[in-house]
Motif scaffolding. Structure first.
Motif, PDB file in Angstrom:
ATOM      1  N   ASN A  97      -8.060   3.857   0.461  1.00 22.70           N
ATOM      2  CA  ASN A  97      -7.475   2.532   0.604  1.00 22.70           C
ATOM      3  C   ASN A  97      -8.494   1.575   1.232  1.00 22.70           C
ATOM      4  O   ASN A  97      -8.880   1.741   2.393  1.00 22.70           O
ATOM      5  CB  ASN A  97      -6.220   2.616   1.481  1.00 22.70           C
ATOM      6  N   ASP A  99      -8.079  -1.301   2.288  1.00 26.05           N
ATOM      7  CA  ASP A  99      -7.475  -2.110   3.348  1.00 26.05           C
ATOM      8  C   ASP A  99      -7.340  -1.321   4.651  1.00 26.05           C
ATOM      9  O   ASP A  99      -6.976  -1.887   5.675  1.00 26.05           O
ATOM     10  CB  ASP A  99      -6.099  -2.630   2.906  1.00 26.05           C
ATOM     11  N   CYS A 100      -7.616  -0.032   4.608  1.00 27.68           N
ATOM     12  CA  CYS A 100      -7.531   0.818   5.798  1.00 27.68           C
ATOM     13  C   CYS A 100      -8.900   0.843   6.467  1.00 27.68           C
ATOM     14  O   CYS A 100      -9.929   0.989   5.797  1.00 27.68           O
ATOM     15  CB  CYS A 100      -7.107   2.220   5.400  1.00 27.68           C
TER      16      CYS A 100
END
Length: 144
Positions: A97, A99-100
């Motif tokens: 991910n 966005d992590c």
């Protein structure tokens, strides 16, 4: 991630070819020693042959080492029989991910560690030959 048993079976095959060099080394006999199916042995023998480590006589039940024991390193065996993607022992999961915070940076953080581990493994395997393995086996056989 683990290395498959093909590596240890490759070492087993090459060691057995040396220890039983006066005998007939058919895939059935080798499979009996490894305790597996002869088809598995033939597949691994094909990889060892392609790497120039063994010769197989079609029509004649037998295989022999193509090089001296001292000229075959465990790294040679590893490279011959293992299916290693992009010549790397470790693979990193794809598509973390973005966005992590961890997912975004993990690959950059662990790639150098994995590369060092790969180099260390290859260095160790390069320094050990089938001759070393056979000598260790023969010492154990004598003490049995």
């Amino acid at each position: 991630m683990t290395i498959s048993s093909r590596f240890s079976v490759g070492i087993h095959i090459l060691s057995l070819l040396e220890i039983n060099k006066a005998g007939i080394n058919s895939s059935e006999m080798i499979a009996s020693s490894v305790n597996t199916n002869p088809v598995v042995i033939r597949k691994i023998m094909g990889k060892l042959k392609k790497a120039g480590l063994v010769t197989v006589n079609p029509g004649i039940a037998g295989a022999k080492l193509s090089r001296s024991l001292a000229e075959i390193s465990l790294l040679d065996v590893y490279k011959a029989v293992e299916v290693v993607q992009d010549n790397e022992l470790f693979s990193i999961h794809e598509n973390p991910n973005p966005d992590c915070l961890v997912g975004k940076h993990l690959q950059e953080a662990i790639e150098p560690i994995f590369a060092m581990a790969q180099l260390a493994l290859e260095k160790v395997l390069q320094g050990i030959t089938i001759e070393d393995v056979v000598e260790s086996l023969q010492a154990r056989i004598i003490t049995c």
